[in-house]
Write an enzyme that holds these catalytic residues in place. Structure first.
Site, mmCIF file in Angstrom:
data_model
loop_
_atom_site.group_PDB
_atom_site.id
_atom_site.type_symbol
_atom_site.label_atom_id
_atom_site.label_comp_id
_atom_site.label_asym_id
_atom_site.label_seq_id
_atom_site.Cartn_x
_atom_site.Cartn_y
_atom_site.Cartn_z
ATOM 1 N N GLU A 46 1.086 -1.073 -0.064
ATOM 2 C CA GLU A 46 -0.062 -0.214 0.012
ATOM 3 C C GLU A 46 0.780 1.216 0.085
ATOM 4 O OE1 GLU A 46 -3.411 0.347 0.252
ATOM 5 O OE2 GLU A 46 -3.856 -1.778 0.216
ATOM 6 N N CYS B 86 -2.188 9.552 2.506
ATOM 7 C CA CYS B 86 -1.525 9.144 1.479
ATOM 8 C C CYS B 86 -2.800 9.407 0.267
ATOM 9 C CB CYS B 86 -1.530 7.677 1.531
ATOM 10 S SG CYS B 86 -3.053 6.692 2.036
#
Ligand code: NAD
Length: 468
Positions: A218, A252
């Site tokens: 990720e 993010c």
């Protein structure tokens, strides 16, 4: 088991050996065991909600509302979903059986990989360690967790909570930084789940390859946000300002930069200014709702981005307080690090375009982002963007919100990552899908066995035709 007196590598090997034996006993596969442990984790989080919120505030000046919405409540919701769907998810899934297998049953059995390693970053230090854990537990794995060394308080609290309440042969936290992670990566795990930057993601991938360990990565990157001329400007501005400046931009999937139709740029910037004043007042440094930069290193990195164009709002910094004001930058230099690196902080560059195709071309000329946002009421232009660009996930007419839908898979593509999780996708990610064909002894078809002849080939062709 006493683990603290041993050197690091011996501690890791001891815990991992215990987890291997425990997994091999099949105890973690038992569905009732999974349910009890998930419930135990849920109770532990609920009973320590205040302490978790306090640690998040100490690490990131996170307001308790944000701590609950984006971390504690987020994980609790994932746990509830796993608890209520465990029976359904763990049940073997029937699959069709072609006629030439008669008589047989086919099904897909979800089996846990075994001993998994979960490595987390510092920006959502609770959620990004525990949300993958929910999937790993629901799928029946054991886990070693490695929180981020930079979220000092949250890491210490999670280490205490997990290591005091769970047996190390099932779940265990190894706290620390690069040295600890590299020591962990020397060992063979059955699955590695990593959340962090793209460059470290490559290190993890290489280490996993040595053991042929499957991974989820990720990662991050620059997530673009397109603002079309046909949009609800007030809502657009508010939703972008929220998604960019929550957690002081250290998200993010925060919009990294804006691509806006030239015709509405100045109106949009004015609306941005009004929104930010409404959120954080005249001086965001005094606002209890505005976060801080995680540490000095990131503060300095972000400070260099302020010279990437003309500051139209914000730009104030206070190194001692790790404060950078919500900042909007116009007339951006595309070659500047501001537009070459992931910003991951409260600085928003704005780039104008004349035609939507320019925005599409700009996005396509760069690595595939983790998220893409588009604000528009024009379906044709929305479709052009969706069909011509690639991104891990997309929200139309809002920011961040696709992550909050547990039915949607969350993950990157290309440079922004491999694999996706949340809800049932987490369960599937941490499960090997074992194909099972269970034949009966009722019928024995002779044609597949030697000696072969022309008739057997004729029959083979017929049988294969029937199965299409
Ligand atoms: P990072 O990559 O520096 O660190 C992540 C983890 O890797 C930490 O636990 C750290 O201890 C470990 N690590 C660091 N250097 C290492 C090395 N040389 N060898 C082995 N392990 C090492 O990331 P970060 O600074 O903590 O987080 C920021 C990055 O994470 C940003 O790029 C952001 O986009 C990304 N991120 C992605 C997601 C997502 O869901 N895709 C979520 C949050 C953050």
């Amino acid at each position: 088991m006493e683990t603290t007196t041993l050197p690091l590598e011996a501690t890791i090997q001891q815990v991992l050996q215990q987890q291997r034996s425990f997994f091999s006993s099949n105890a973690s596969k038992n569905v009732e065991f999974r349910r009890q442990q998930l419930q135990k984790l849920r109770d532990l989080i609920e009973n320590n909600e205040d302490a978790i919120a306090k640690a998040l505030h100490q690490d990131l000046h996170k307001h308790e509302f944000e701590a609950y919405a984006t971390e504690i409540g987020f994980v609790l919701k994932d746990l509830d979903k796993a608890l209520s769907n465990l029976n359904k998810w763990t049940r073997p899934q029937p699959a069709a059986t072609p006629l030439f297998h008669f008589k047989a049953d086919s099904y897909i059995q979800s089996e846990p990989y075994g001993n998994v390693l979960i490595i987390a970053p510092w920006n959502y230090p609770f959620q990004l360690l525990l949300a993958p854990l929910v999937g790993a537990m629901a799928a029946g794995n054991t886990a070693i967790l490695k929180p981020s060394e930079f979220a000092v308080h949250t890491s210490a609290l999670i280490t205490k909570l997990i290591n005091k309440n769970f047996a190390p042969e099932y779940l265990h936290v190894i706290a620390g930084g690069v040295e600890e992670t590299q020591a962990l990566l020397k060992e063979k795990f059955d699955y590695i789940f990593f959340t962090g930057g793209t460059s470290i993601g490559k290190i993890i991938y290489q280490a996993a390859a040595k053991h042929l360990t499957p991974v989820t990565l990720e990662l991050g990157g620059k997530s673009p946000c397109i603002v079309d001329r046909d949009t609800h400007l007030q809502h657009t501005a508010k939703r972008i300002m929220w998604g960019k400046f929550v957690n002081a931009g250290q998200t993010c999937i925060a919009p990294d930069y804006i691509l806006v139709d030239k015709k509405i740029k100045s109106d949009l910037v004015e609306k941005f200014k009004t929104c930010l004043k409404g959120f954080y007042g005249d001086n965001p440094q005094k606002s209890p709702y505005y976060g801080r930069i995680i540490n000095q290193k990131h503060f300095e990195r972000l400070s260099t981005y302020l010279s990437g164009g003309n500051i139209v709002l914000g730009g104030q910094t206070d190194a001692e307080n790790l404060y950078i004001a919500p900042t909007i930058i116009d007339n951006v230099d595309i070659e500047h690090p501001l537009m070459q690196e992931e910003i991951f902080g409260p600085i928003l560059p704005i780039i104008e375009y004349d035609h939507i195709q320019q925005a599409i071309d700009f996005i396509k000329s760069r690595p595939k982002p983790l998220a893409l946002y588009m604000f528009s009421t024009n379906q044709g232009r929305i479709d052009s963007v969706l069909n011509s660009t690639s991104a891990g996930g997309v929200t139309i007419n809002d920011t961040l919100m696709h992550i909050a839908n547990g039915s949607l898979p969350f993950g990157g593509v290309g440079d922004s990552g491999i694999g996706a999780y949340h809800g049932e996708h987490s369960f599937n990610l941490f499960s090997h899908k074992k194909a099972v064909l269970h034949r009966s002894f009722l019928i024995e078809e002779p044609i597949r066995y030697a000696p072969y002849n022309k008739i057997s080939k004729k029959w083979l062709k017929k049988l294969m035709d029937w199965t299409l």
